[in-house]
Motif scaffolding. Structure first.
Motif, PDB file in Angstrom:
ATOM      1  N   TYR A  78       0.880  -1.167   0.000  1.00  0.00           N
ATOM      2  CA  TYR A  78       0.000   0.000   0.000  1.00  0.00           C
ATOM      3  C   TYR A  78       0.915   1.213   0.000  1.00  0.00           C
ATOM      4  CZ  TYR A  78      -4.015   2.937   1.292  1.00  0.00           C
ATOM      5  OH  TYR A  78      -5.019   3.876   1.307  1.00  0.00           O
ATOM      6  N   ASN A  79       0.743   2.104  -0.980  1.00  0.00           N
ATOM      7  CA  ASN A  79       1.695   3.192  -1.188  1.00  0.00           C
ATOM      8  C   ASN A  79       1.081   4.572  -0.977  1.00  0.00           C
ATOM      9  OD1 ASN A  79       3.252   1.540  -4.079  1.00  0.00           O
ATOM     10  ND2 ASN A  79       3.336   1.067  -1.916  1.00  0.00           N
ATOM     11  N   CYS A  92       6.080  10.713 -10.720  1.00  0.00           N
ATOM     12  CA  CYS A  92       7.107   9.945 -11.413  1.00  0.00           C
ATOM     13  C   CYS A  92       7.452   8.623 -10.724  1.00  0.00           C
ATOM     14  CB  CYS A  92       8.373  10.801 -11.560  1.00  0.00           C
ATOM     15  SG  CYS A  92       9.765   9.972 -12.352  1.00  0.00           S
ATOM     16  N   VAL A  93       7.815   8.682  -9.460  1.00  0.00           N
ATOM     17  CA  VAL A  93       8.301   7.486  -8.767  1.00  0.00           C
ATOM     18  C   VAL A  93       7.184   6.475  -8.542  1.00  0.00           C
ATOM     19  CG1 VAL A  93       9.474   6.604  -6.713  1.00  0.00           C
ATOM     20  CG2 VAL A  93      10.099   8.845  -7.637  1.00  0.00           C
ATOM     21  N   LEU A  94       6.059   6.932  -7.969  1.00  0.00           N
ATOM     22  CA  LEU A  94       4.924   6.043  -7.691  1.00  0.00           C
ATOM     23  C   LEU A  94       3.640   6.618  -8.300  1.00  0.00           C
ATOM     24  CD1 LEU A  94       5.588   5.252  -3.895  1.00  0.00           C
ATOM     25  CD2 LEU A  94       6.268   3.887  -5.882  1.00  0.00           C
ATOM     26  N   PRO A  95       3.552   6.635  -9.622  1.00  0.00           N
ATOM     27  CA  PRO A  95       2.374   7.231 -10.268  1.00  0.00           C
ATOM     28  C   PRO A  95       1.072   6.509  -9.967  1.00  0.00           C
ATOM     29  CG  PRO A  95       3.705   6.029 -11.863  1.00  0.00           C
ATOM     30  CD  PRO A  95       4.504   6.104 -10.604  1.00  0.00           C
ATOM     31  N   ALA A  98       0.415  16.192  -8.695  1.00  0.00           N
ATOM     32  CA  ALA A  98      -0.214  15.181  -9.536  1.00  0.00           C
ATOM     33  C   ALA A  98      -1.701  15.513  -9.660  1.00  0.00           C
ATOM     34  CB  ALA A  98      -0.025  13.796  -8.925  1.00  0.00           C
ATOM     35  N   GLU A  99      -2.279  15.200 -10.805  1.00  0.00           N
ATOM     36  CA  GLU A  99      -3.682  15.545 -11.040  1.00  0.00           C
ATOM     37  C   GLU A  99      -4.615  14.932 -10.001  1.00  0.00           C
ATOM     38  OE1 GLU A  99      -4.871  14.677 -15.003  1.00  0.00           O
ATOM     39  OE2 GLU A  99      -3.463  16.072 -15.919  1.00  0.00           O
TER      40      GLU A  99
END
Length: 219
Positions: free
Chosen positions: A3-4, A133-136, A193-194
């Motif tokens: 879970y990020n 970028c890293v965790l889109p 991020a959107e």
């Protein structure tokens, strides 16, 4: 699959402090990207690689494995299975980390390692381009910010408490300039991020920010 949680935001927004506290509350692993750069720096130094030897760095990256674990509530950094936490604050390591962070191959290597950690564990990661970028595909994305004035005042208070002679106006100008650099750089610029939730901490306490972000986490 882990879970990020991704927390992005400008300098002085308190990302690292907040990320660590949310990680502790939720039982997640806080991925300290700065510590990972220092881990690679140790690897390069042990192999006699100088800060200008970018080609050797690129080749050496292939066999380097840096990971983060939490043992007895404390962050431990491992390099190819060896605990190197005690070496991370050495001056030479810090200088090398600063240099190697500008090498594209080094950034790519850490990106690979960070994504692997995120795949294997529940993590919270902070930076400038985590959600973009890293965790889109992060489960939760937060853009943590505060007014330039608020961030400058926080930094001013922090430095004053350390006994340093500082000027609030100069700190505020430095933050404005850094915001401009971070948001206009070619590689991984700072941007929301959107699908990120905007959290403006200008009028919030640290505890209120932690509660707000923790509440967004459904795990």
């Amino acid at each position: 699959m882990g879970y990020n949680v991704a927390i992005d935001g400008p300098a002085g927004a308190g990302k690292s402090t907040i990320a660590r506290m949310v990680a502790e509350e939720k039982g997640f692993v806080y991925v300290d990207t700065g510590a990972m750069y220092r881990g690679l720096a140790v690897y390069f130094l042990d192999r006699g690689i100088g800060p200008e030897e970018t080609e050797r760095m690129e080749k050496a990256c292939e066999a380097a494995d840096v990971t983060i674990r939490y043992e007895d509530g404390a962050q431990q950094v491992y390099l190819n299975g060896e605990n190197i936490t005690g070496r991370l604050r050495e001056e030479a390591v810090g200088n090398m980390a600063s240099r190697c962070a500008a090498v594209p191959a080094v950034r790519e290597k850490l990106l690979e390692l960070q994504r692997r950690l995120a795949k294997e564990q529940d993590v919270i990661m902070d930076g400038r381009d985590i959600g973009t970028c890293v965790l889109p595909d992060a489960d939760v994305k937060v853009f943590l910010t505060a007014s330039v004035r608020t961030r400058a005042e926080r930094r001013y208070k922090e430095l004053k408490e350390k006994g340093e002679n500082v000027n609030l106006a100069e700190i505020e100008e430095d933050i404005r300039e850094r915001d401009e650099r971070d948001s206009t750089r070619e590689i991984a610029p700072l941007k929301k991020a959107e699908d990120a939730v905007l959290v403006d901490s200008s009028r919030m306490t640290i505890q209120e920010v932690v509660r707000t972000i923790a509440a967004l986490c459904r795990k």
